[in-house]
Scaffold this motif. Structure first.
Motif, mmCIF file in Angstrom:
data_model
loop_
_atom_site.group_PDB
_atom_site.id
_atom_site.type_symbol
_atom_site.label_atom_id
_atom_site.label_comp_id
_atom_site.label_asym_id
_atom_site.label_seq_id
_atom_site.Cartn_x
_atom_site.Cartn_y
_atom_site.Cartn_z
ATOM 1 N N THR A 7 0.799 -1.222 0.000
ATOM 2 C CA THR A 7 0.000 0.000 0.000
ATOM 3 C C THR A 7 0.832 1.274 0.000
ATOM 4 O O THR A 7 0.295 2.354 -0.136
ATOM 5 C CB THR A 7 -0.935 0.051 1.213
ATOM 6 O OG1 THR A 7 -0.150 -0.187 2.366
ATOM 7 C CG2 THR A 7 -2.044 -0.945 1.104
ATOM 8 N N MET B 53 1.203 4.335 -4.493
ATOM 9 C CA MET B 53 -0.148 4.772 -4.834
ATOM 10 C C MET B 53 -0.802 3.908 -5.902
ATOM 11 O O MET B 53 -1.991 3.609 -5.826
ATOM 12 C CB MET B 53 -0.084 6.231 -5.309
ATOM 13 C CG MET B 53 -1.421 6.865 -5.480
ATOM 14 S SD MET B 53 -2.342 6.865 -3.950
ATOM 15 C CE MET B 53 -3.973 6.537 -4.568
ATOM 16 N N ALA C 253 -2.725 1.181 -4.538
ATOM 17 C CA ALA C 253 -3.883 1.526 -3.727
ATOM 18 C C ALA C 253 -5.110 1.896 -4.558
ATOM 19 O O ALA C 253 -6.233 1.842 -4.056
ATOM 20 C CB ALA C 253 -3.549 2.683 -2.809
ATOM 21 N N TYR D 136 -8.249 -0.288 -4.383
ATOM 22 C CA TYR D 136 -9.303 -0.220 -3.362
ATOM 23 C C TYR D 136 -10.593 0.399 -3.896
ATOM 24 O O TYR D 136 -11.638 -0.242 -3.880
ATOM 25 C CB TYR D 136 -8.838 0.604 -2.156
ATOM 26 C CG TYR D 136 -7.872 -0.100 -1.252
ATOM 27 C CD1 TYR D 136 -8.328 -0.836 -0.167
ATOM 28 C CD2 TYR D 136 -6.515 -0.016 -1.468
ATOM 29 C CE1 TYR D 136 -7.447 -1.477 0.677
ATOM 30 C CE2 TYR D 136 -5.617 -0.657 -0.616
ATOM 31 C CZ TYR D 136 -6.089 -1.381 0.451
ATOM 32 O OH TYR D 136 -5.236 -2.000 1.286
ATOM 33 N N PRO D 137 -10.527 1.650 -4.354
ATOM 34 C CA PRO D 137 -11.776 2.256 -4.832
ATOM 35 C C PRO D 137 -12.362 1.541 -6.041
ATOM 36 O O PRO D 137 -13.590 1.377 -6.108
ATOM 37 C CB PRO D 137 -11.383 3.688 -5.193
ATOM 38 C CG PRO D 137 -9.909 3.743 -5.155
ATOM 39 C CD PRO D 137 -9.424 2.629 -4.302
ATOM 40 N N SER E 154 -14.024 -1.544 -4.876
ATOM 41 C CA SER E 154 -15.244 -1.255 -4.128
ATOM 42 C C SER E 154 -16.393 -0.857 -5.040
ATOM 43 O O SER E 154 -17.534 -1.244 -4.816
ATOM 44 C CB SER E 154 -14.991 -0.129 -3.136
ATOM 45 O OG SER E 154 -13.925 -0.477 -2.337
ATOM 46 N N LEU E 155 -16.047 -0.080 -6.068
ATOM 47 C CA LEU E 155 -17.085 0.339 -7.003
ATOM 48 C C LEU E 155 -17.661 -0.890 -7.702
ATOM 49 O O LEU E 155 -18.873 -1.029 -7.864
ATOM 50 C CB LEU E 155 -16.496 1.312 -8.028
ATOM 51 C CG LEU E 155 -17.517 2.099 -8.846
ATOM 52 C CD1 LEU E 155 -18.369 2.954 -7.943
ATOM 53 C CD2 LEU E 155 -16.813 2.986 -9.861
ATOM 54 N N VAL F 270 -17.653 -3.935 -6.504
ATOM 55 C CA VAL F 270 -18.434 -4.680 -5.508
ATOM 56 C C VAL F 270 -19.838 -4.084 -5.414
ATOM 57 O O VAL F 270 -20.835 -4.800 -5.437
ATOM 58 C CB VAL F 270 -17.745 -4.628 -4.113
ATOM 59 C CG1 VAL F 270 -18.692 -5.114 -3.028
ATOM 60 C CG2 VAL F 270 -16.480 -5.458 -4.131
ATOM 61 N N PHE F 271 -19.903 -2.760 -5.361
ATOM 62 C CA PHE F 271 -21.210 -2.123 -5.244
ATOM 63 C C PHE F 271 -22.061 -2.392 -6.478
ATOM 64 O O PHE F 271 -23.249 -2.695 -6.372
ATOM 65 C CB PHE F 271 -21.081 -0.615 -5.039
ATOM 66 C CG PHE F 271 -22.419 0.064 -5.008
ATOM 67 C CD1 PHE F 271 -23.280 -0.136 -3.944
ATOM 68 C CD2 PHE F 271 -22.844 0.849 -6.063
ATOM 69 C CE1 PHE F 271 -24.533 0.447 -3.921
ATOM 70 C CE2 PHE F 271 -24.096 1.439 -6.042
ATOM 71 C CZ PHE F 271 -24.936 1.232 -4.969
ATOM 72 N N PHE G 249 -23.244 -5.963 -6.414
ATOM 73 C CA PHE G 249 -24.176 -6.052 -5.297
ATOM 74 C C PHE G 249 -25.533 -5.459 -5.686
ATOM 75 O O PHE G 249 -26.593 -6.052 -5.465
ATOM 76 C CB PHE G 249 -23.558 -5.254 -4.139
ATOM 77 C CG PHE G 249 -24.386 -5.168 -2.891
ATOM 78 C CD1 PHE G 249 -24.488 -6.248 -2.037
ATOM 79 C CD2 PHE G 249 -25.041 -3.989 -2.548
ATOM 80 C CE1 PHE G 249 -25.226 -6.161 -0.877
ATOM 81 C CE2 PHE G 249 -25.788 -3.897 -1.394
ATOM 82 C CZ PHE G 249 -25.878 -4.991 -0.549
ATOM 83 N N PHE G 250 -25.473 -4.320 -6.358
ATOM 84 C CA PHE G 250 -26.690 -3.603 -6.727
ATOM 85 C C PHE G 250 -27.482 -4.375 -7.785
ATOM 86 O O PHE G 250 -28.708 -4.498 -7.687
ATOM 87 C CB PHE G 250 -26.310 -2.213 -7.241
ATOM 88 C CG PHE G 250 -27.491 -1.303 -7.419
ATOM 89 C CD1 PHE G 250 -28.102 -0.734 -6.312
ATOM 90 C CD2 PHE G 250 -27.984 -1.019 -8.672
ATOM 91 C CE1 PHE G 250 -29.199 0.105 -6.468
ATOM 92 C CE2 PHE G 250 -29.081 -0.195 -8.838
ATOM 93 C CZ PHE G 250 -29.688 0.375 -7.730
ATOM 94 N N LEU H 137 -28.995 -7.402 -6.218
ATOM 95 C CA LEU H 137 -30.100 -6.937 -5.370
ATOM 96 C C LEU H 137 -31.349 -6.670 -6.219
ATOM 97 O O LEU H 137 -32.443 -7.134 -5.908
ATOM 98 C CB LEU H 137 -29.653 -5.657 -4.656
ATOM 99 C CG LEU H 137 -30.546 -5.076 -3.567
ATOM 100 C CD1 LEU H 137 -30.610 -6.026 -2.388
ATOM 101 C CD2 LEU H 137 -30.011 -3.731 -3.098
ATOM 102 N N LEU H 138 -31.148 -5.944 -7.314
ATOM 103 C CA LEU H 138 -32.268 -5.619 -8.205
ATOM 104 C C LEU H 138 -32.926 -6.894 -8.715
ATOM 105 O O LEU H 138 -34.151 -7.019 -8.730
ATOM 106 C CB LEU H 138 -31.761 -4.822 -9.410
ATOM 107 C CG LEU H 138 -31.676 -3.310 -9.266
ATOM 108 C CD1 LEU H 138 -31.262 -2.705 -10.602
ATOM 109 C CD2 LEU H 138 -33.023 -2.730 -8.838
#
Lengths: 63, 710
Positions: free
Chosen positions: A9, A12, A15, A18-19, A22-23, A25-26, A29-30, A33-34
């Motif tokens: 880490t 840069m 690193a 990470y974002p 996460s994006l 993953v979301f 996930f979304f 979910l839908l």
């Protein structure tokens, strides 16, 4: 363990994962979910959304 | 199947309702008072009543005392009904109630005494932080106990919001409260500078998200269908709304730090996720408003629905405005101005206040088995509140735009058009109008107090309300083909664990790189630790709440570098435990107060602290005559240096023993300077330390930059 994390880490470019991760993953996930929300049973939905209204206080909910 | 008889505990709901009303009025009263202090600085009466000490009391009272008790009132009422069970333990309910009130009383005592960590909405010192943790666990224990012994198979959407609130507030509170105590009433934040700022605003924003929003959405999902007597518009939407909201909210903190020294990638992440937040937020608003589908005629007559409609509309407005304010170009204008104060009050007065009033008017007659004393009075309350919000917000929006454009305006010759003081005095009429709005809102609340008092008098408390329901059969396992979300809904612990994972992703992705990546906070060789006297002065700065009106963060705009000097660098704050960037400029930025064109003499600062308007005519800053009378407590100097060493500040080994001597010498130098300026004062006074800190600010990098510029 800490050293291991630190090595990966301190730079840069490592690193930015990470974002991005996460994006992703979301997003997944979304979408999942839908999909499942769309597939839900209408009768159950009606039953649950009526819980606060106490329409039938003595209804057995365990079977 | 045999139905079971049981009783709902209404007494605890009543207690929390009374506490909500009491602390609501107190919080609003303090708010009105501090707003008047900005118009009439002479209202800063004694050291205990100065703006810097009372403003945290206002925010804490409204957030944790008014809304906090409102949450518990609503949760204790709705959870019992939604679970068809009495609260798990009456004893835990009592411990929770009295524990929370004691914490509030501790805040009411310590904040005016200047006992503060200076982290906004987390100002309470470490012993109170521990008490909050314990009481929160008691609340969680009681809540989960109730959920586990429930007689209703499904966990209704409101309960998910309660569970997410419980777990996230716990994480936020613990992570942000890492601090090193040096005495019973003083601690230093474990984090410094940029990292402290990131953690603080991750906390600060999510205090809004998980204390002012998610529990209130839970209340909306219960009380709005109750008041309208129809089920929530879309249960499907509530599932999507819930999970997206808690996932996205946790990322949004960095939008409080746009254009600061926070690494740019973290700022961008904050912006992107804040923008995305508009969808789940509006999902909630739409779900709330459409619950009234086919019942809009009721809104005309039913005052409770009126309160709720305005509440949900205010929620929609605030959650549209929030993402817009998170855009960097808009933040460049709005940040540090009164626009933000207007924005948060649309949320607090509109969303939290109006929903609380609606719930109280619905709840109190039911708890006391009577009807509301006067609908007419409630209607007057509704109109006073609504007008109050308008009269509060509009002047401050106007003030915010004006202030920002005045700060940024240049003359044709390329010089700043207005001095900072001119922009302050221009604000006074707007501040006065805002106080009028606040007065209307408070008057409305007073009408409610009377109305509820009369309602309570006309009925009698149904302390234990009888109910009956069949017990829940044991069928914990997931059935083949059963929908996965139905499975989670029946498993509160799984729901909590998944919520925890969902909220940890955002926090971890922003914090771990900021803490670990060296390039995020480049070190600056010339930045040195504070001298013992400066450190003591800095603690006075914290104690007096100077950060509430003065920022220490110069953004990279020409209008700011012209006014305040070189823009702030991440490496300048590495020894700042806690950071003091501030979030509002009622007064000017102080990051380079001791350097360049901004530097003033020791005598100027002395006279300015004694009576600000003597040096800056029209200043609205409180006077600090007591700093001239009070001796600096140097008994803790060694402990403070040692604490800083523990936190990684590179004082030489054994420096703690030499610190007092250095402090005395530096104090004498400042006292001698003042003497040359015809001011005779003992070097032991507090003002000396504060002057030392003022003169230090911005000097670290002033020299190398000057040589570069040459």
């Amino acid at each position: 363990m800490y050293k291991f994390i630190k090595t990966y880490t301190e730079q840069m470019h490592a690193a930015t994962i990470y974002p991005l991760f996460s994006l992703l993953v979301f997003f997944i996930f979304f979408i999942v979910l839908l999909y499942f929300v769309k597939k839900m049973d209408k009768a159950t939905i009606n039953e649950i959304s009526n819980i606060p209204l106490d329409l039938d206080e003595t209804t057995t909910t365990g079977n | 199947m045999q139905v079971e008889k049981f009783y709902y505990d209404n007494r605890i709901v009543k207690n929390f309702a009374y506490a909500t009303i009491l602390w609501g009025v107190v919080g609003m009263l303090v708010g009105l008072w501090v707003s008047l202090q900005l118009v009439f600085p002479s209202l800063n009466i004694t050291r205990y009543g100065s703006f810097g000490r009372l403003r945290p009391l206002h925010t804490n009272a409204v957030i944790f005392a008014f809304v906090g008790n409102g949450i518990f009132m609503g949760v204790y009422y709705s959870l019992q009904r939604l679970c068809k069970a009495r609260m798990f333990s009456d004893a835990l309910s009592k411990v929770h109630f009295w524990g929370w009130q004691l914490i509030i009383v501790a805040a009411v005592i310590t904040l005016p005494m200047g006992i503060t960590t200076s982290k906004e909405y987390a100002e309470l010192e470490w012993p109170i932080d521990i008490a909050i943790t314990i009481i929160w666990v008691v609340f969680g224990w009681n809540m989960f106990g109730t959920i586990i012994k429930r007689r209703e198979k499904h966990l209704y959407v409101a309960i998910w919001f309660y569970i997410a609130t419980l777990v996230t507030v716990a994480v936020l509170h613990i992570v942000n409260s890492f601090e090193l105590p040096i005495s019973l009433f003083k601690s230093y934040s474990w984090y410094a500078g940029v990292q402290d700022a990131l953690v603080q605003w991750w906390y600060g924003h999510n205090a809004v998200a998980f204390f002012l929003t998610t529990p209130y959405l839970g209340l909306m999902y219960y009380f709005m269908p109750k008041a309208a007597n129809r089920p929530v518009y879309s249960y499907r939407l509530s599932i999507i709304h819930f999970w997206s909201l808690i996932f996205l909210y946790i990322w949004a903190g960095p939008h409080h730090l746009l254009y600061t020294a926070l690494p740019n990638w973290a700022q961008s992440l904050g912006v992107v996720f804040s923008l995305m937040l508009i969808f789940p937020s509006w999902g909630g608003m739409i779900n709330g408003l459409l619950t009234l589908r086919g019942a809009w005629d009721k809104v005309r007559d039913d005052v409770i629905l009126k309160f709720m409609v305005v509440a949900v509309t205010a929620y929609g407005m605030a959650t549209f405005e929030g993402p817009m304010l998170s855009l960097k170009s808009i933040s460049a204008v709005s940040h540090y101005t009164d626009w933000i104060i207007a924005h948060v009050h649309v949320g607090a007065l509109g969303w939290n206040g109006m929903l609380t009033f609606g719930i109280l008017y619905w709840l109190i007659p039911r708890l006391f088995s009577t009807s509301l004393y006067s609908k007419k009075l409630a209607n007057s309350h509704f109109w006073l509140s609504t007008l109050g919000i308008v009269f509060y917000a509009v002047p401050l929006y106007w003030a915010g735009f004006t202030q920002s454009s005045m700060w940024k305006q240049f003359t044709e010759a390329g010089q700043l058009k207005y001095t900072f003081l001119e922009t302050v005095t221009y604000m006074k009429p707007f501040y006065a109008m805002r106080s009028l709005g606040g007065t209307l809102y408070l008057l409305g609340a007073c009408l409610m107090v009377y109305n509820i008092y009369k309602t309570v008098k006309s009925g009698s408390l149904v302390a234990n309300e009888a109910a009956e329901a069949a017990p829940l059969l044991k069928d914990g396992e997931k059935h083949a083909g059963e929908h996965w979300h139905r499975w989670i809904e029946r498993k509160p612990v799984q729901m909590m664990v998944i919520s925890l994972i969902v909220i940890l992703i955002g926090g971890a992705a922003e914090m771990i790189p900021t803490f670990l990546i060296k390039s995020n906070i480049p070190t600056i060789a010339s930045v040195k630790p504070y001298t013992p006297l400066e450190l003591q002065g800095r603690d006075i700065y914290v104690r007096e709440g100077c950060y509430l009106c003065h920022s220490q963060m110069i953004r990279p705009f020409r209008s700011e570098t012209e006014r305040y000097g070189e823009y702030s660098k991440a490496g300048e704050f590495v020894y700042d435990h806690p950071f003091q960037w501030g979030s509002k400029r009622t007064g000017p930025d102080l990051a380079r107060e001791g350097a360049g064109n901004l530097k003033k003499t020791d005598g100027w600062h002395f006279r300015h602290f004694r009576e600000p308007s003597s040096m800056s005519e029209g200043s609205i800053m409180p006077a600090y005559p007591f700093l001239l009378e009070q001796d600096l407590d140097i008994s803790n100097t060694e402990a403070k240096i040692r604490a800083m060493q523990t936190l990684g500040v590179p004082y030489e080994k054994g420096y703690d023993k030499l610190a007092v001597a250095d402090l005395v010498a530096q104090s004498q130098t400042i006292a001698d300077n003042l003497k040359n300026d015809s001011i005779r004062i003992s070097p032991k006074k507090e003002v000396i330390a504060l002057i030392a800190y003022m003169q230090r600010m911005g000097t670290d990098i002033a020299k190398p930059l000057t040589s570069q510029n040459k």
